[in-house]
Scaffold this motif. Structure first.
Motif, mmCIF file in Angstrom:
data_model
loop_
_atom_site.group_PDB
_atom_site.id
_atom_site.type_symbol
_atom_site.label_atom_id
_atom_site.label_comp_id
_atom_site.label_asym_id
_atom_site.label_seq_id
_atom_site.Cartn_x
_atom_site.Cartn_y
_atom_site.Cartn_z
ATOM 1 N N THR A 119 0.748 -1.198 -0.129
ATOM 2 C CA THR A 119 -0.150 0.008 -0.084
ATOM 3 C C THR A 119 0.737 1.179 -0.054
ATOM 4 O OG1 THR A 119 -0.100 -0.189 2.479
ATOM 5 C CG2 THR A 119 -1.873 -0.962 0.889
ATOM 6 N N SER A 150 -6.939 -0.506 -2.621
ATOM 7 C CA SER A 150 -7.581 0.260 -1.580
ATOM 8 C C SER A 150 -7.626 -0.647 -0.321
ATOM 9 C CB SER A 150 -9.056 0.334 -1.921
ATOM 10 O OG SER A 150 -9.287 1.257 -2.607
ATOM 11 N N THR A 151 -7.434 0.039 1.013
ATOM 12 C CA THR A 151 -7.470 -0.554 2.154
ATOM 13 C C THR A 151 -8.609 -0.062 3.290
ATOM 14 O OG1 THR A 151 -5.261 -0.518 2.026
ATOM 15 C CG2 THR A 151 -5.894 -1.165 4.008
ATOM 16 N N VAL A 155 -13.107 3.788 -6.092
ATOM 17 C CA VAL A 155 -11.670 4.297 -6.925
ATOM 18 C C VAL A 155 -11.376 3.279 -7.964
ATOM 19 C CG1 VAL A 155 -10.739 5.767 -5.141
ATOM 20 C CG2 VAL A 155 -10.313 3.367 -5.133
ATOM 21 N N GLN A 214 -3.537 4.018 -4.103
ATOM 22 C CA GLN A 214 -5.005 4.049 -4.367
ATOM 23 C C GLN A 214 -5.375 4.334 -5.833
ATOM 24 O OE1 GLN A 214 -7.610 7.266 -2.383
ATOM 25 N NE2 GLN A 214 -8.169 5.527 -1.146
ATOM 26 N N ALA A 263 -11.397 -0.230 -7.500
ATOM 27 C CA ALA A 263 -10.443 -0.866 -6.911
ATOM 28 C C ALA A 263 -10.319 -2.208 -7.529
ATOM 29 C CB ALA A 263 -10.872 -1.153 -5.285
ATOM 30 N N ALA A 310 -14.158 2.763 -0.473
ATOM 31 C CA ALA A 310 -12.720 1.853 -1.061
ATOM 32 C C ALA A 310 -13.330 1.493 -2.551
ATOM 33 C CB ALA A 310 -12.316 0.820 -0.528
ATOM 34 N N PRO A 342 0.723 5.864 -0.048
ATOM 35 C CA PRO A 342 -0.640 5.306 -0.124
ATOM 36 C C PRO A 342 -1.634 5.994 -1.008
ATOM 37 C CG PRO A 342 -0.108 5.827 2.316
ATOM 38 C CD PRO A 342 1.084 6.364 1.506
ATOM 39 N N ALA A 343 -1.354 7.209 -1.490
ATOM 40 C CA ALA A 343 -2.249 7.821 -2.645
ATOM 41 C C ALA A 343 -1.802 7.051 -3.873
ATOM 42 C CB ALA A 343 -1.918 9.573 -2.780
#
Length: 522
Positions: A68, A99-100, A174, A94, A176, A171, A90-91
């Motif tokens: 991540t 995603s988390t 985006v 994502q 994911a 989450a 993390p950005a």
């Protein structure tokens, strides 16, 4: 390790579905003095639930943080959908579709469901937030998960389980490709877990790869398609869940050779007979439990007895210790001290009945690093006496010197700052603190974790001597051999409940592991 058929053995469509969405190859991460990950490889497939398994310190959190963007890798490669992946924040993770959802819901309870789902990504019209479009988008995301939740409702008006589902909806906004769920069921009841699993299966059908991290074996086997096991920062293997017996999983996590499992029937009968003795236990818990923490538990501890509490990380060992000692308040059951009902609301109240608790979190809940050895040793005794009845400096020196000598604390300097001592000597200082209040029940949670072999042997010998002198001891350790070596009786925890309570009469590590892994009580 379970092998996957090569793409050439399938049609093109099947081969495409077979390709990993995420692949980590020979990942290594080091911290000062610690090899957190050592050439670990890991992969996830679309439309699968993959569980990451391992005990404390196995490397699970480090691998997730590498995936991540929280940690940068020292060596190795990562690919996403076949393309080289390089992330350092993390950005970036994502944005790549990773995603988390963390154990602690990281949302804003004072905002609406829709605002939480779209936070930072609010649709705008003429320079202002388009509230209608935001609620419509949130409703669309919730509907995709078959969740009947009013987007305009306040998040705080919903249960923790619903808030977790809202976090999942956020989450998935985006696009994911990979969804990481870190201990998502730790605070949920059975019905809430069922609802979460329904949503997970829904996402799985949509082709999302889901990493499910949990210490609950029953849940792992219910929801997971595939398992990866780590131990001490190294890869043990990847397995199809349906092909790996629970006892084998426990073995791979702990790393012990399995003994032939014998019938526990005679030992269970013996435990029942022992429990029927007339002697009143020093401490007895009857139906002691806390929702979302540990199921109602019966446990008796007699003077002169070491009761070992065995189980995997997250099995409820620490939780029952905290209820016994007043560190957490139960919402069911009762506690008895020498047969008298007691309300042990706080650790200080428990101390009045000579019950002391040494936490597994030595740094945050144990030693005070800024204080001296002397100050740390007398801290609990002074708190028990009250701050207006100060212990004289002469008496403090006598206490400190006596325990420094008795426990072999090094350096033998009462003025030394505790933060400058080794882990083993810090643990001895912590034990000295609780021995100074003359407890009749001493609850030790992982007292030998992270210390050297010599200090570990000294602490084990001390525990044995204390029991011989009549003290009741509850001893918690992830090392099953240590539990067997010290305990007169062993209580086994699994998935937040006690599944066995038996005398330590020729019990083997294999038998304990069998109880930890099995689905039936003994």
């Amino acid at each position: 390790m379970t092998t996957i058929p090569t793409p050439s053995a399938r049609t093109d469509a099947a081969a495409e579905a077979l390709a990993p969405i995420i692949q980590m190859h020979d990942i290594s991460i080091s911290f000062p003095g610690v090899k957190a990950l050592d050439s670990v490889s890991f992969r996830m497939f679309p439309g699968e639930v993959h569980s990451l398994m391992g005990e404390n310190g196995a490397g699970k959190s480090t691998l997730i943080k590498a995936l991540t963007g929280v940690y940068e890798i020292d060596s190795g490669t990562m690919t996403l959908a076949g393309e080289t992946l390089s992330i350092s924040t993390p950005a970036q993770a994502q944005a790549a579709g990773i995603s988390t959802v963390y154990q602690e819901v990281n949302l804003l309870p004072n905002l609406s469901v829709a605002e939480n789902i779209m936070l930072g990504r609010e649709p705008r019209r003429l320079g202002t937030i388009d509230w209608r479009a935001m609620r419509a988008r949130a409703a669309e995301l919730l509907a995709r998960l078959n969740l009947d939740i009013d987007p305009g409702s306040l998040l705080s008006s919903h249960s923790l389980a619903v808030q977790q589902l809202v976090a999942i909806a956020r989450a998935t906004d985006v696009d994911a490709k990979v969804l990481i769920l870190d201990e998502p069921t730790s605070s949920l009841d059975a019905d809430e877990v069922s609802e979460l699993f329904r949503v997970i299966r829904n996402l799985k059908e949509q082709g999302v790869a889901i990493l499910f991290v949990s210490h609950f074996l029953d849940q792992v086997y219910e929801i997971s398609d595939r398992l990866t096991v780590l131990r001490n920062g190294s890869l043990v293997g990847e397995y199809l869940t349906r092909e790996l017996l629970r006892i084998e999983l426990v073995h791979k996590m702990i790393g012990k050779e399995l003994a032939t499992l014998e019938s526990l029937e005679s030992k269970t009968r013996a435990a029942a007979v022992e429990g029927a003795e007339v002697e009143v236990p020093y401490f007895e818990a009857v139906g002691l439990g806390r929702k979302g923490s540990v199921e109602p538990t019966d446990l008796a501890i007699r003077e002169g007895e070491v009761v070992g509490l065995a189980g995997l990380l997250g099995s409820g060992r620490t939780e029952i210790a905290r209820l016994i000692t007043g560190a957490d308040r139960p919402d069911s059951g009762e506690s008895f001290v020498r047969g008298v009902r007691k309300r042990l609301r706080t650790p200080r109240v428990a101390l009045r009945d000579r019950i002391a608790y040494s936490s597994e979190d030595r740094k945050r809940e144990g030693i005070v690093e800024e204080l001296s050895v002397r100050d740390n040793i007398v801290l609990a005794l002074q708190a028990d006496r009250g701050w207006f009845r100060r212990i004289s400096r002469k008496r403090q020196d006598e206490l400190a010197q006596s325990y420094i000598s008795a426990l072999g604390i090094r350096p033998a300097n009462p003025d030394a700052l505790v933060r400058n001592l080794s882990g083993g000597n810090q643990q001895k200082v912590l034990l000295a603190r609780w021995l100074a209040v003359a407890p009749r029940l001493l609850v030790l949670d992982e007292p030998t974790r992270g210390i050297d072999v010599g200090a570990k042997a000294e602490i084990q010998k001390l525990v044995s001597n204390l029991a011989e002198e009549g003290m009741a001891v509850l001893f918690i350790s992830a090392e099953l051999e240590e539990v067997l070596r010290l305990s007169h009786r062993i209580a086994v925890m699994r998935d937040r409940r006690k599944v066995a309570d038996l005398p330590n009469e020729d019990v083997t590590v294999g038998e304990i592991m069998g109880l930890i892994a099995s689905g039936a009580d003994a």
